[in-house]
Design a protein around this motif. Structure first.
Motif, short mmCIF file in Angstrom:
data_model
loop_
_atom_site.label_atom_id
_atom_site.label_comp_id
_atom_site.label_asym_id
_atom_site.label_seq_id
_atom_site.Cartn_x
_atom_site.Cartn_y
_atom_site.Cartn_z
N LYS A 16 0.83 -1.21 0.00
CA LYS A 16 0.00 0.00 0.00
C LYS A 16 0.87 1.26 0.00
O LYS A 16 0.70 2.16 -0.83
N THR A 17 1.81 1.28 0.96
CA THR A 17 2.68 2.44 1.06
C THR A 17 3.53 2.59 -0.20
O THR A 17 3.73 3.69 -0.71
N SER A 18 4.00 1.45 -0.71
CA SER A 18 4.85 1.50 -1.91
C SER A 18 4.08 2.03 -3.11
O SER A 18 4.64 2.76 -3.94
N TYR A 32 11.24 -2.68 3.83
CA TYR A 32 9.87 -2.69 4.36
C TYR A 32 9.79 -1.85 5.62
O TYR A 32 10.47 -2.12 6.59
N GLN A 33 8.97 -0.82 5.58
CA GLN A 33 8.73 0.05 6.73
C GLN A 33 7.25 0.02 7.01
O GLN A 33 6.47 0.70 6.34
N THR A 34 6.86 -0.75 7.98
CA THR A 34 5.43 -0.92 8.18
C THR A 34 4.78 0.38 8.64
O THR A 34 5.41 1.22 9.28
N THR A 35 3.54 0.56 8.27
CA THR A 35 2.82 1.78 8.61
C THR A 35 2.05 1.58 9.91
O THR A 35 1.38 0.57 10.09
N VAL A 36 2.18 2.55 10.79
CA VAL A 36 1.37 2.53 12.01
C VAL A 36 0.34 3.64 11.86
O VAL A 36 0.69 4.75 11.45
N TRP A 57 -5.14 8.27 1.74
CA TRP A 57 -4.99 7.76 3.10
C TRP A 57 -4.41 6.35 3.03
O TRP A 57 -5.09 5.41 2.62
N ASP A 58 -3.17 6.25 3.43
CA ASP A 58 -2.48 4.96 3.40
C ASP A 58 -2.61 4.32 4.78
O ASP A 58 -1.90 4.67 5.71
N LEU A 59 -3.54 3.37 4.89
CA LEU A 59 -3.84 2.79 6.20
C LEU A 59 -2.83 1.70 6.58
O LEU A 59 -2.23 1.08 5.71
MG LIG Z 1 2.32 0.73 4.72
#
Ligand SMILES: [Mg+2]
Ligand SMILES: Nc1nc2c(ncn2[C@@H]2O[C@H](COP(=O)(O)OP(=O)(O)OP(=O)(O)O)[C@@H](O)[C@H]2O)c(=O)[nH]1
Lengths: 165, 526
Positions: A16-18, A32-36, A57-59
């Motif tokens: 998603k973030t990518s 990989y940097q997980t989203t909080v 909105w990147d959840l």
């Molecule tokens: Mg993410």
């Protein structure tokens, strides 16, 4: 100017973030940097000579113990269900999330994105299952945040759908 | 309100202002701004205009206002990678309030969530590799078994069958006479002693054929594509021995052929036996190669699996130092149990396959891609540094900067695997705050690499077994026991050698010696 809120929804580490990073800033990283929580970004797109401002909105991703917070979806005009083609379980997560999102914010346009197309040799999605959702009228787009393939198309298609209402 | 002394209230107020930079907005029921205040700049909000829709002025509020019904809490909202806020929205008679607080959740939660997700991904990948490995191995084993069974028979029968494929092929010319198309089979002499005669009338000797040739003519004239068979007949030779024959008539292109076959085993049987025998012979050669490939694959996958497992263990150990919530601890415990299970599984695979074939074949060495040993060592050292840091062990790489000639006879990825093996081993036996040193030295023809640790060294009793297959050190029953074996056979294949020496300082010191490309016979080729 039209302004639309779009949510990125899906299991963790599906990209998603990518996808947002690729679309908004044309960058990609294998790290990989997980989203909080949620990350919000803005992008202007031009659709048939009409400027649309997309609020993305990147959840955070969903896993067994942490569910996606539905309050983030409030006011969204559209959303992406992001699937990691190399992990079949993320497809099931997407199906479950779609039902929940629709229950929360009603029927708004969405697109099922099958990401990590560059790793297609490792894909483990069942064609039958995908054919079935297409039959139900879902829009399915294959993409790779890594190569950029399909990313622009996905965002523009969703924008089109939202603007048409 | 709370019954608190004024000083405390004042203190709390200061605390909230300093830590949470609160800001507020008030909008009317159409979502237009009525009032705003507090630390708005902390959220990048400036130049607000009263009476205008709030979403046009603050993009991240798009779609949220006016509030319909329930209040909203949006924790940890990161705005354009600059600010991170907890956003509270609630409705009152005067309008909708929006409260912004600076959020610290991301900083504290991100690393933990990262660990958990990485762990899940690693486990999934491991699961996948294991499944693939098993599928591959089972298919391979089944195939190998089939082939071995087949070969036991075919190796002995192939030659025999070829010798007994006693078919005489005659071509019918336009004048009705026949000529032998191929080399005649052995039996031919028995019945047609005069081989020199160019044209043959087999029906003169084999009276049975007189009738058959009449029928055969129809096939030949009609250019029929089907095969006409005569059925069995028996001939007696001069020595009164009985021979069984069968003839067939067939067209091949424009040519009319008469086949006369001495029957020992029926043709179909022979045909299929020869077919299988040939196929088997081919696959037998492949089999040997593939069994060998399988072994390398098995080793590599297992090596990678154990490597990952070590990494996961590190993560888990680090995680257990975090201040975990009860749920976090629960997850950690699950993770730890899984790691143990996975370790057991790897060991079981090893047990199952330890009886496999001993050696495998050399793959051709390619001088064009001969690696630079300094570069390979450096890549491995760089990749392992984080793990070393986590274990508080230093890792250093020494080599003579003035030397330029570091290309060795080897293959890059395997060479790196060998370094990784040796360096990871060294780490395993290193006490905290010690150093592992990788040293590269060159002489005229060889390069010698050593990996030295400051642990307690290898007990003399087991030094002799270190490089044997499936040898497991005393203190690490969980390890594959293939690592050093793999190193040895690989290095020997490149014409090098590997060994162990106790370091003068008491630790372990593994050395390996590889021919320099410039000094090898490959140098001439490239
Ligand atoms: Mg993410
Ligand atoms: N090969 C490949 N890797 C990708 C692709 N998209 C993302 N990744 C990788 O997958 C991992 C996860 O990507 P993210 O974009 O952080 O995933 P996410 O869905 O935002 O993850 P969460 O925030 O944890 O839910 C990263 O290591 C990415 O580099 C892709 O198209 N191809």
């Amino acid at each position: 100017m039209i302004q639309k809120k779009i949510c990125m929804v899906g299991a963790f580490a599906t990209g998603k973030t990518s996808l947002v990073a690729r679309f908004v800033r044309s960058i990609y990283s294998d790290v990989y940097q997980t989203t909080v929580g949620v990350k919000i970004n803005k992008k202007l797109v031009n659709l048939d000579n009409q400027e649309v401002s997309l609020i993305l909105w990147d959840l955070h991703g969903e896993d067994e113990l942490q569910k996606v917070r539905m309050s983030y979806l409030r006011g969204a005009s559209g959303y992406f269900l992001v699937v990691d083609g190399t992990r079949r379980s993320t497809f099931e997560t997407a199906l479950a999330l779609q039902a929940k999102v629709e229950e929360t914010i009603g029927a708004v346009p969405f697109i099922l994105v099958l990401n990590k197309l560059d790793l297609q040799a490792d894909w483990e999605l069942e064609e039958g299952a995908i054919a079935q959702v297409i039959q139900q009228g879902w829009t399915v787009i294959e993409s790779s945040a890594k190569t950029g393939l399909g990313v622009e198309e996905a965002f523009l298609t969703l924008t089109q759908k939202m603007v048409e209402g | 309100m709370l019954n608190l002394p004024a000083s405390i209230l004042e203190y709390c107020q200061t605390l909230i202002f300093e830590q949470y930079s609160p800001a507020y907005l008030l909008t009317d029921k159409d979502g237009c701004l009525i009032d705003a205040g507090g630390s708005l700049t902390a959220y990048g909000v400036t130049n607000l205009q009263q009476g205008k829709p709030i979403a046009e002025q603050i993009f991240f509020l798009e779609g949220l206002l006016p509030l319909e019904g329930a209040n909203l809490l949006l924790p940890c909202v990161k705005i354009e990678d600059k600010f991170c806020a907890d956003i509270h929205l609630f409705s009152k008679a005067e309008g909708d309030w929006i409260l912004l607080f600076n959020s610290n959740t991301e900083k504290s939660q991100q690393p933990i969530q990262q660990f958990v997700n990485n762990l899940s991904l690693s486990r999934y990948r491991q699961f996948k590799s294991l499944t693939q490995l098993f599928e591959y191995l089972f298919a391979e084993i089944e195939r190998s078994l089939n082939l071995l069974e087949g070969n036991a028979m075919s190796e002995s029968t192939l030659g025999e069958l070829l010798a007994t494929l006693n078919i005489l092929v005659l071509e019918r010319s336009n004048d009705g006479l026949f000529t032998a198309v191929r080399v005649e089979p052995n039996w031919f002499q028995h019945f047609f002693p005069d081989l020199k005669e160019a044209y043959v009338q087999p029906q003169k000797r084999f009276l049975f054929l007189e009738n058959f040739i009449v029928d055969a003519e129809q096939i030949w004239q009609n250019k029929d594509s089907k095969l006409l068979k005569s059925g069995l007949w028996t001939e007696t030779d001069a020595a009164e021995n009985e021979w069984q024959f069968e003839a067939s008539a067939v067209n091949v292109g424009d040519r009319h052929l008469l086949l006369i076959e001495l029957l020992e085993v029926t043709y179909q049987e022979k045909q299929s036996l020869i077919q299988t025998a040939r196929e088997n012979k081919l696959s037998y050669e492949n089999l040997v190669k593939e069994v060998q490939k399988k072994e390398i694959l098995l080793h590599c996958i297992l090596h990678d699996l154990s490597g990952q497992l070590t990494a996961i263990n590190c993560c888990l150990a680090l995680l257990s130092n975090e201040n975990l919530s009860p749920r976090g601890k629960e997850r950690l415990a699950i993770g730890e149990r899984q790691v143990i299970k996975q370790g057991n599984l790897i060991r079981e695979i090893l047990d199952a396959f330890s009886a496999d074939i001993e050696t495998f074949q050399t793959e051709a060495f390619d001088p064009d891609t001969a690696p630079d040993i300094v570069q390979s060592a450096r890549e491995v050292v760089d990749a392992l540094l984080p793990t070393f840091m986590m274990n508080r062990v230093r890792l250093q790489l020494n080599f003579d900067l003035t030397q330029m000639d570091w290309q060795v006879v080897a293959e890059k990825s395997r060479l790196e695997r060998i370094f990784a093996n040796l360096i990871e081993n060294a780490l395993r036996y290193s006490p905290a705050d010690s150093t592992v040193t990788v040293d590269l030295k060159t002489d005229e023809n060889y390069i010698v690499a050593t990996v030295e640790d400051q642990g307690s060294g290898v007990p003399p009793a087991i030094v002799g077994n270190l490089f044997k297959k499936f040898f497991q050190g005393q203190n690490n029953p969980g390890k594959a026991g293939l690592g050093l074996y793999f190193c040895r056979i690989t290095i020997e294949r490149w014409g090098g050698s590997i060994g162990y020496l106790p370091s003068p300082q008491g630790g372990a010191q593994f050395w390996l010696r590889l021919p320099k490309l410039s000094a090898s016979r490959w140098a001439a080729l490239s």
